[in-house]
Design an enzyme around this catalytic site. Structure first.
Site, PDB file in Angstrom:
ATOM      1  CG  ASP A  96      -0.271  -0.278   2.540  1.00 20.72           C
ATOM      2  OD1 ASP A  96       0.972  -0.449   2.574  1.00 20.72           O
ATOM      3  OD2 ASP A  96      -0.974  -0.336   3.569  1.00 20.72           O
ATOM      4  CG  ASP A 122       6.109   6.435   6.998  1.00 19.45           C
ATOM      5  OD1 ASP A 122       6.853   7.365   6.642  1.00 19.45           O
ATOM      6  OD2 ASP A 122       5.482   6.459   8.067  1.00 19.45           O
TER       7      ASP A 122
HETATM    8  P1  IMP Z   1       7.219   1.725   6.989  1.00 24.09           P
HETATM    9  O1  IMP Z   1       7.683   0.404   7.484  1.00 24.09           O
HETATM   10  O2  IMP Z   1       7.655   2.858   7.867  1.00 24.09           O
HETATM   11  O3  IMP Z   1       7.600   1.963   5.535  1.00 24.09           O
HETATM   12  O4  IMP Z   1       5.647   1.739   7.080  1.00 24.09           O
HETATM   13  C1  IMP Z   1       4.913   1.031   6.176  1.00 24.09           C
HETATM   14  C2  IMP Z   1       3.613   0.505   6.745  1.00 24.09           C
HETATM   15  O5  IMP Z   1       3.043   1.387   7.706  1.00 24.09           O
HETATM   16  C3  IMP Z   1       2.610   0.409   5.623  1.00 24.09           C
HETATM   17  O6  IMP Z   1       2.587  -0.886   5.087  1.00 24.09           O
HETATM   18  C4  IMP Z   1       1.310   0.814   6.272  1.00 24.09           C
HETATM   19  O7  IMP Z   1       0.650  -0.342   6.758  1.00 24.09           O
HETATM   20  C5  IMP Z   1       1.704   1.679   7.422  1.00 24.09           C
HETATM   21  N1  IMP Z   1       1.601   3.121   7.087  1.00 24.09           N
HETATM   22  C6  IMP Z   1       2.608   3.989   6.842  1.00 24.09           C
HETATM   23  N2  IMP Z   1       2.159   5.220   6.585  1.00 24.09           N
HETATM   24  C7  IMP Z   1       0.803   5.144   6.659  1.00 24.09           C
HETATM   25  C8  IMP Z   1      -0.259   6.105   6.468  1.00 24.09           C
HETATM   26  O8  IMP Z   1      -0.066   7.285   6.159  1.00 24.09           O
HETATM   27  N3  IMP Z   1      -1.515   5.619   6.618  1.00 24.09           N
HETATM   28  C9  IMP Z   1      -1.784   4.314   6.943  1.00 24.09           C
HETATM   29  N4  IMP Z   1      -0.834   3.392   7.112  1.00 24.09           N
HETATM   30  C10 IMP Z   1       0.463   3.794   6.977  1.00 24.09           C
HETATM   31 MG    MG Z   2       0.965  -2.267   5.259  1.00 22.85          MG
END
Ligand code: IMP
Ligand code: MG
Length: 173
Positions: free
Chosen positions: A99, A102
């Site tokens: 999806d 981040d």
């Molecule tokens: P990361 O590991 O920091 O890249 O975060 C990724 C995961 O965090 C994604 O797969 C989402 O499930 C969740 N996530 C990150 N940002 C958002 C957001 O703005 N809205 C909802 N879920 C998010």
């Molecule tokens: Mg996710």
């Protein structure tokens, strides 16, 4: 209980479907013999479904689950992979369908976990990417939209498990 307010539209459903069609064309142009779309639950459900229906040929769907957030809007810094891929991946052309990226930690962990299964090719498609994505150097080959570092919901993305059902990507004001 307080009534839920509708999130402000950031990316409308038509804009999403146009971009998903473009990504499908990019994937077709790069070529594949047979492809496994590996959707990451739960956030990728709509992206996975829309992308899958835009791809011709020998396409299969597998699912995995990764969680890093709990109910908070900040990453916990830990990624829990709670469901193994539902198809054998060895020697296969695998496309992770995510999806949002981040910090990139979730994707990095997934890519490491999946590389061990020795797919022939491992690529990633993410609908959304935030500017922090470079931190963990998780590489995505197909990205739908680069967005500002705001918390977004809808089109699969949740806040405390709500808003996943919305057909657009929105912001909670
Ligand atoms: P990361 O590991 O920091 O890249 O975060 C990724 C995961 O965090 C994604 O797969 C989402 O499930 C969740 N996530 C990150 N940002 C958002 C957001 O703005 N809205 C909802 N879920 C998010
Ligand atoms: Mg996710």
């Amino acid at each position: 209980m307080e009534p839920l307010t509708a999130p402000r539209v950031l990316i409308g459903s038509e804009q999403i479907s146009d971009r998903v069609a473009e990504i499908a064309r990019e994937i077709v142009d790069e070529g594949y013999d047979r492809l496994i779309l590996l959707g990451i639950l739960k956030g990728s459900i709509h992206f996975l479904s829309d992308l899958a229906r835009a791809l011709p040929g020998d396409v299969r769907i597998a699912l995995m689950r990764a969680e890093s957030y709990g109910d908070a809007h900040q990453s916990s810094g830990e990624v829990r992979i709670s469901l193994a891929p539902t198809l054998p991946l060895e020697g296969e052309d695998v496309l992770i369908v995510e999806d949002i990226i981040d910090s990139g930690l979730t994707l990095k962990r997934l890519q490491e976990e999946l590389a061990v299964k020795r797919p022939k090719r491992l690529r990633t498609a993410a609908l959304l990417r935030k500017p922090d994505a470079a931190i963990h150097q998780a590489e995505a080959h197909f990205v739908g939209f680069e967005i500002e570092p705001v918390y977004v919901v809808g089109y699969g993305l949740d806040s405390g498990e709500r808003y996943r059902h919305l057909p657009y990507v929105g912001v909670l004001d």
